[in-house]
Design a protein around this motif. Structure first.
Motif, PDB file in Angstrom:
ATOM      1  N   VAL A  59       0.864  -1.176   0.000  1.00  0.00           N
ATOM      2  CA  VAL A  59       0.000   0.000   0.000  1.00  0.00           C
ATOM      3  C   VAL A  59       0.902   1.227   0.000  1.00  0.00           C
ATOM      4  O   VAL A  59       1.408   1.641   1.047  1.00  0.00           O
ATOM      5  CB  VAL A  59      -0.948  -0.017   1.213  1.00  0.00           C
ATOM      6  N   ALA A  64      -4.756   4.757  -1.563  1.00  0.00           N
ATOM      7  CA  ALA A  64      -4.916   3.377  -1.084  1.00  0.00           C
ATOM      8  C   ALA A  64      -4.722   3.300   0.425  1.00  0.00           C
ATOM      9  O   ALA A  64      -5.422   2.549   1.116  1.00  0.00           O
ATOM     10  CB  ALA A  64      -3.926   2.458  -1.800  1.00  0.00           C
ATOM     11  N   ARG A  67      -7.896   4.330   2.077  1.00  0.00           N
ATOM     12  CA  ARG A  67      -8.901   3.267   1.971  1.00  0.00           C
ATOM     13  C   ARG A  67      -8.636   2.159   2.986  1.00  0.00           C
ATOM     14  O   ARG A  67      -9.560   1.606   3.575  1.00  0.00           O
ATOM     15  CB  ARG A  67      -8.905   2.684   0.559  1.00  0.00           C
ATOM     16  N   PHE A 161      -9.976  -4.356  -1.430  1.00  0.00           N
ATOM     17  CA  PHE A 161      -8.742  -4.670  -2.149  1.00  0.00           C
ATOM     18  C   PHE A 161      -8.795  -5.986  -2.929  1.00  0.00           C
ATOM     19  O   PHE A 161      -7.942  -6.220  -3.779  1.00  0.00           O
ATOM     20  CB  PHE A 161      -7.570  -4.705  -1.158  1.00  0.00           C
TER      21      PHE A 161
END
Length: 199
Positions: A59, A64, A67, A161
């Protein structure tokens, strides 16, 4: 007892006795080259029938990371937001598609043992968990600290993901150089006689 082991005492300390779960990191970045070196070391972890179901998502982008942090438990949000690198470690439940290449001396293994999804999920989760342990040791071998966590909304991370439904998160690991006061006090460990019996 360290003198009866093949690994020298300094390496024993680095990988085991002095290694701790880090909760805070410096801002020194972790490079792709470091991660590749870690993987190239730990890819030799044992798995049943060489199935190698671990999948790693690094990540790196701010988007990202945001998230991911949204799905972490409250106590894990800040350290996950600030770690130099975060890896999502997951089990690939479709690992059997690679078996003809990874386990070529038993070509029937793909269909004979792993035709049913529940069988694959159980096998991939167990074997990828073995690989997770090796991954953490590999991070330590690189001179870095690992902060593995299971405090998160697994269903949320899987949806965010791994929307294909073929992967399941097993751990989220913060990686980097430990900051000052990065450690909680070390918890006690069970002694040999409390764990080991002979029959």
């Amino acid at each position: 007892m360290s003198d009866v082991l093949a690994l020298d005492p300094a390496a024993q300390d680095l990988l085991f006795r002095e290694a701790r779960t880090a909760n805070a990191f410096t801002d020194e970045p972790v490079s792709d080259e470091q991660v590749q070196a870690i993987y190239d070391l730990v890819k030799y972890a044992p798995t049943s029938m060489n199935q190698q179901p671990l999948r790693i998502v690094l990540v790196r982008s701010a988007e990202a990371r945001e998230r991911l942090v949204a799905h972490m438990a409250d106590g894990n949000k800040e350290k996950t937001a600030k770690a130099p690198l975060v890896a999502i470690l997951a089990a690939d439940h479709e690992f059997h598609e690679e078996l003809p290449r990874l386990f070529p001396h038993f070509p029937q293994a793909k269909d004979l043992f792993f035709g049913e999804r529940p069988v694959r999920e159980g096998s991939s989760s167990f074997n990828a968990a073995l690989q997770v342990g090796y991954f953490i040791i590999g991070v330590r071998a690189a001179g870095l600290a690992a902060g593995p966590m299971t405090g998160y909304d697994a269903a949320g991370i899987n949806k965010e993901f791994f929307a294909d439904g073929d992967h399941s998160v097993l751990a989220v690991v913060n990686i980097g150089r430990p900051a000052e006061n990065a450690w909680f006090p070390r918890g006690p460990r069970l002694e040999y006689d409390e764990v080991v019996t002979s029959v």
